[in-house]
Scaffold this motif. Structure first.
Motif, PDB file in Angstrom:
ATOM      1  N   GLU A  48       6.218   0.030  10.953  1.00  0.00           N
ATOM      2  CA  GLU A  48       7.535  -0.112  10.339  1.00  0.00           C
ATOM      3  C   GLU A  48       8.573   0.616  11.166  1.00  0.00           C
ATOM      4  O   GLU A  48       8.375   1.778  11.523  1.00  0.00           O
ATOM      5  CB  GLU A  48       7.540   0.489   8.924  1.00  0.00           C
ATOM      6  N   ALA A  78       2.253   4.772  -4.251  1.00  0.00           N
ATOM      7  CA  ALA A  78       2.971   3.682  -4.939  1.00  0.00           C
ATOM      8  C   ALA A  78       2.030   2.971  -5.913  1.00  0.00           C
ATOM      9  O   ALA A  78       2.479   2.148  -6.727  1.00  0.00           O
ATOM     10  CB  ALA A  78       3.505   2.682  -3.911  1.00  0.00           C
ATOM     11  N   ASN A  79       0.742   3.275  -5.841  1.00  0.00           N
ATOM     12  CA  ASN A  79      -0.250   2.528  -6.630  1.00  0.00           C
ATOM     13  C   ASN A  79      -0.109   2.757  -8.144  1.00  0.00           C
ATOM     14  O   ASN A  79      -0.074   3.891  -8.602  1.00  0.00           O
ATOM     15  CB  ASN A  79      -1.658   2.940  -6.164  1.00  0.00           C
ATOM     16  N   GLU A  87      -6.809   3.626   4.034  1.00  0.00           N
ATOM     17  CA  GLU A  87      -7.720   2.919   4.941  1.00  0.00           C
ATOM     18  C   GLU A  87      -8.860   2.282   4.137  1.00  0.00           C
ATOM     19  O   GLU A  87      -9.259   1.143   4.396  1.00  0.00           O
ATOM     20  CB  GLU A  87      -8.268   3.964   5.915  1.00  0.00           C
ATOM     21  N   HIS A 101       6.451  12.736   4.688  1.00  0.00           N
ATOM     22  CA  HIS A 101       5.962  12.110   3.438  1.00  0.00           C
ATOM     23  C   HIS A 101       5.969  13.142   2.310  1.00  0.00           C
ATOM     24  O   HIS A 101       6.384  12.868   1.186  1.00  0.00           O
ATOM     25  CB  HIS A 101       4.534  11.600   3.615  1.00  0.00           C
ATOM     26  N   GLY A 114      -2.163   5.593   4.845  1.00  0.00           N
ATOM     27  CA  GLY A 114      -3.152   4.779   5.549  1.00  0.00           C
ATOM     28  C   GLY A 114      -3.990   5.606   6.515  1.00  0.00           C
ATOM     29  O   GLY A 114      -5.135   5.267   6.799  1.00  0.00           O
ATOM     30  N   HIS A 137       5.052  13.339  10.740  1.00  0.00           N
ATOM     31  CA  HIS A 137       5.112  12.222   9.786  1.00  0.00           C
ATOM     32  C   HIS A 137       4.615  12.608   8.387  1.00  0.00           C
ATOM     33  O   HIS A 137       5.227  12.247   7.374  1.00  0.00           O
ATOM     34  CB  HIS A 137       4.265  11.079  10.355  1.00  0.00           C
ATOM     35  N   PHE A 143      -8.688   1.374   1.003  1.00  0.00           N
ATOM     36  CA  PHE A 143      -8.077   0.227   0.317  1.00  0.00           C
ATOM     37  C   PHE A 143      -8.019  -0.971   1.270  1.00  0.00           C
ATOM     38  O   PHE A 143      -8.398  -2.091   0.911  1.00  0.00           O
ATOM     39  CB  PHE A 143      -6.639   0.558  -0.115  1.00  0.00           C
ATOM     40  N   ASP A 144      -7.525  -0.737   2.478  1.00  0.00           N
ATOM     41  CA  ASP A 144      -7.322  -1.846   3.419  1.00  0.00           C
ATOM     42  C   ASP A 144      -8.644  -2.480   3.839  1.00  0.00           C
ATOM     43  O   ASP A 144      -8.761  -3.701   3.917  1.00  0.00           O
ATOM     44  CB  ASP A 144      -6.546  -1.359   4.655  1.00  0.00           C
ATOM     45  N   PRO A 199      -1.341  -5.421   4.686  1.00  0.00           N
ATOM     46  CA  PRO A 199      -2.210  -4.335   4.251  1.00  0.00           C
ATOM     47  C   PRO A 199      -2.733  -4.631   2.848  1.00  0.00           C
ATOM     48  O   PRO A 199      -2.032  -5.215   2.031  1.00  0.00           O
ATOM     49  CB  PRO A 199      -1.275  -3.131   4.253  1.00  0.00           C
ATOM     50  N   GLY A 200      -3.942  -4.201   2.570  1.00  0.00           N
ATOM     51  CA  GLY A 200      -4.617  -4.680   1.371  1.00  0.00           C
ATOM     52  C   GLY A 200      -4.323  -3.917   0.100  1.00  0.00           C
ATOM     53  O   GLY A 200      -4.656  -4.396  -0.993  1.00  0.00           O
ATOM     54  N   GLY A 201      -3.721  -2.724   0.190  1.00  0.00           N
ATOM     55  CA  GLY A 201      -3.554  -1.882  -0.992  1.00  0.00           C
ATOM     56  C   GLY A 201      -2.910  -2.600  -2.185  1.00  0.00           C
ATOM     57  O   GLY A 201      -3.528  -2.689  -3.257  1.00  0.00           O
ATOM     58  N   PRO A 202      -1.698  -3.128  -2.013  1.00  0.00           N
ATOM     59  CA  PRO A 202      -1.035  -3.762  -3.150  1.00  0.00           C
ATOM     60  C   PRO A 202      -1.815  -4.976  -3.693  1.00  0.00           C
ATOM     61  O   PRO A 202      -1.920  -5.161  -4.906  1.00  0.00           O
ATOM     62  CB  PRO A 202       0.327  -4.190  -2.579  1.00  0.00           C
ATOM     63  N   GLY A 213       1.819   6.041   1.214  1.00  0.00           N
ATOM     64  CA  GLY A 213       1.753   4.654   0.724  1.00  0.00           C
ATOM     65  C   GLY A 213       0.965   4.456  -0.562  1.00  0.00           C
ATOM     66  O   GLY A 213       1.409   3.748  -1.470  1.00  0.00           O
ATOM     67  N   VAL A 214      -0.200   5.110  -0.680  1.00  0.00           N
ATOM     68  CA  VAL A 214      -1.050   4.880  -1.859  1.00  0.00           C
ATOM     69  C   VAL A 214      -0.425   5.477  -3.129  1.00  0.00           C
ATOM     70  O   VAL A 214      -0.771   5.093  -4.246  1.00  0.00           O
ATOM     71  CB  VAL A 214      -2.479   5.429  -1.600  1.00  0.00           C
ATOM     72  N   SER A 272      -4.854  -3.850  -5.643  1.00  0.00           N
ATOM     73  CA  SER A 272      -4.418  -3.274  -6.906  1.00  0.00           C
ATOM     74  C   SER A 272      -4.124  -4.380  -7.931  1.00  0.00           C
ATOM     75  O   SER A 272      -4.537  -4.296  -9.098  1.00  0.00           O
ATOM     76  CB  SER A 272      -3.165  -2.433  -6.627  1.00  0.00           C
TER      77      SER A 272
HETATM   78  O1  KG4 Z   1       2.289   5.955   4.154  1.00  0.00           O
HETATM   79  P1  KG4 Z   1       2.030   4.589   4.654  1.00  0.00           P
HETATM   80  O2  KG4 Z   1       3.121   3.554   4.535  1.00  0.00           O
HETATM   81  O3  KG4 Z   1       1.640   4.594   6.172  1.00  0.00           O
HETATM   82  C1  KG4 Z   1       0.871   5.606   6.743  1.00  0.00           C
HETATM   83  O4  KG4 Z   1       1.426   6.706   7.019  1.00  0.00           O
HETATM   84  O5  KG4 Z   1      -0.343   5.343   6.893  1.00  0.00           O
HETATM   85  O6  KG4 Z   1       0.725   4.081   3.908  1.00  0.00           O
HETATM   86  C2  KG4 Z   1       0.194   2.790   4.100  1.00  0.00           C
HETATM   87  C3  KG4 Z   1      -1.028   2.629   3.232  1.00  0.00           C
HETATM   88  C4  KG4 Z   1      -1.784   1.340   3.489  1.00  0.00           C
HETATM   89  O7  KG4 Z   1      -3.162   1.660   3.609  1.00  0.00           O
HETATM   90  C5  KG4 Z   1      -1.522   0.513   2.246  1.00  0.00           C
HETATM   91  O8  KG4 Z   1      -2.567  -0.388   1.912  1.00  0.00           O
HETATM   92  C6  KG4 Z   1      -1.362   1.593   1.186  1.00  0.00           C
HETATM   93  O9  KG4 Z   1      -0.648   2.619   1.841  1.00  0.00           O
HETATM   94  N1  KG4 Z   1      -0.608   1.127   0.011  1.00  0.00           N
HETATM   95  C7  KG4 Z   1      -1.141   0.992  -1.218  1.00  0.00           C
HETATM   96  C8  KG4 Z   1      -0.103   0.507  -2.060  1.00  0.00           C
HETATM   97  N2  KG4 Z   1       1.025   0.355  -1.306  1.00  0.00           N
HETATM   98  C9  KG4 Z   1       0.699   0.751  -0.040  1.00  0.00           C
HETATM   99  N3  KG4 Z   1      -2.379   1.247  -1.668  1.00  0.00           N
HETATM  100  C10 KG4 Z   1      -2.624   1.020  -2.971  1.00  0.00           C
HETATM  101  N4  KG4 Z   1      -1.706   0.528  -3.837  1.00  0.00           N
HETATM  102  C11 KG4 Z   1      -0.449   0.258  -3.434  1.00  0.00           C
HETATM  103  N5  KG4 Z   1       0.460  -0.211  -4.295  1.00  0.00           N
END
Ligand code: KG4
Ligand code: ZN
Length: 337
Positions: free
Chosen positions: A12, A271-272, A164, A115, A137, A111, A166-167, A178-181, A268-269, A184
């Protein structure tokens, strides 16, 4: 002090302008997800090249949105690590060069520290000290935060990060990157009673994590059955229940062990939805409070970089002309702001 923040550690391009008095003035993000999704994950060389294409137009649009010209900017902050080396180098080189050209100080920031402090951008910001659960991630960490810059790592993942896991599990189930959302959302349709996945490292004291066994467990479950939509959803549910239970139990331990009652969840996680629900229940039980960044600032963004850069530059920290990108950068090595 008005600081331009640049984030290019992964997939990003995030740019933002933060004012020490007025707060966030503008921010913009370009996600490369569509570009990488056909490969099932981030292709580092494509990531670097795309950052190069996007970074200057995004900086221009953030300045325009904020109604600010370059002479109104007092400093530049960029993510110096950890992350993909080629991707980091784009932000570091552009940020450092612009600062040199404009005659203003520059600072490279961490980084994960960015966060961790992202909830400070919200109206309902936590007060120090607090416990931070960092779930991204690339990293899973529990950190005791005395004040910005003063961190004690209480525990971290010994193998895969939560994101990771999750993905990888999402990929196994045929979901996109990416697989997280997606995982979920699928788990919402799953039967919670069909499978029970292990809660790794919860049967012993300590605050470290291990998530790599969960994807193997998911793989073995897939191999032992005919994969259909029902099975996919049931595996997604069992996986998420295991990850969330494990994260929440370790948060509980960290709060109890330190006596602190403020918990920040970021990365990122965080946000889950399932994790947030479970952390809310934990907070109720312990009479504690949980703080999050808004969902757009849970995942990678420029605002958290500009905010942290503003703290550091205002404290008089700045970097020499030689710039440095650090693909690996243990948080323990951070100097206090
Ligand atoms: O913080 P981030 O944007 O990037 C890193 O610093 O790694 O985190 C990205 C990670 C990915 O593995 C993505 O699948 C996960 O966050 N992620 C989620 C959700 N949104 C993003 N995992 C679970 N549920 C979500 N809603
Ligand atoms: Zn991140």
């Amino acid at each position: 002090m008005r600081v331009l923040g640049i984030e290019t550690s992964c997939d990003e391009t995030g740019i933002a302008l933060y004012d020490g008095e007025k707060g966030l003035l503008a921010h913009a993000l370009h996600s490369q997800v569509a570009m990488h999704s056909q490969y099932g994950g981030v292709v580092p060389e494509l990531a670097s090249r795309d950052h190069i294409r996007r970074i200057i137009p995004l900086i221009n649009s953030v300045l325009e949105e904020a109604g600010v010209i370059k002479t109104d900017i007092d400093g530049i902050a960029y993510t110096a690590g950890p992350g993909l080396i080629g991707a980091l180098l784009v932000g570091v080189a552009v940020g450092r060069s612009l600062a040199y050209g404009w005659g203003i100080p520059a600072i490279g920031v961490h980084h994960m520290e960015a966060h961790l402090l992202a909830p400070m951008l919200e109206d309902n910001a936590p007060e120090c000290p607090f416990i931070a659960l960092l779930v991204s991630g690339g990293h899973t960490q529990l950190v005791e935060v005395d004040e910005p810059g003063q961190y004690r790592i209480l525990g971290e993942s010994l193998d895969d990060a939560a994101g990771e896991a999750f993905d990888k599990t999402a990929k196994l189930l045929g979901l996109g990157y990416p697989g997280g959302p997606a995982l979920s959302a699928l788990a919402e349709k799953g039967n919670p009673d069909r499978f029970t996945f292990p809660r790794p490292m919860t049967d012993r004291p300590g605050l470290d994590f291990s998530f790599s066994g969960l994807k193997t467990h998911a793989l073995n479950t897939v191999s032992a059955h005919d994969l259909d939509d029902g099975l996919r959803a049931d595996i997604a549910r069992a996986f998420i229940d295991a990850v969330v239970d494990t994260l929440v139990l370790k948060c509980q331990r960290a709060l109890e062990q330190t006596g602190l009652r403020s918990l920040v969840a970021a990365g990122g996680v965080s946000a889950n939805r399932q994790l947030r629900e479970a952390l809310a229940n934990l907070a109720d039980d312990l009479d504690a409070k949980v703080y999050y960044p808004r969902p757009a600032f849970c995942t990678d963004n420029g605002a958290m970089i500009a905010y942290l850069g503003c703290l550091k530059l205002a404290a008089g920290l700045k970097e020499p002309l030689q710039f440095k990108a650090r693909p690996r950068w243990p948080m323990e090595e951070l100097v206090p702001s």
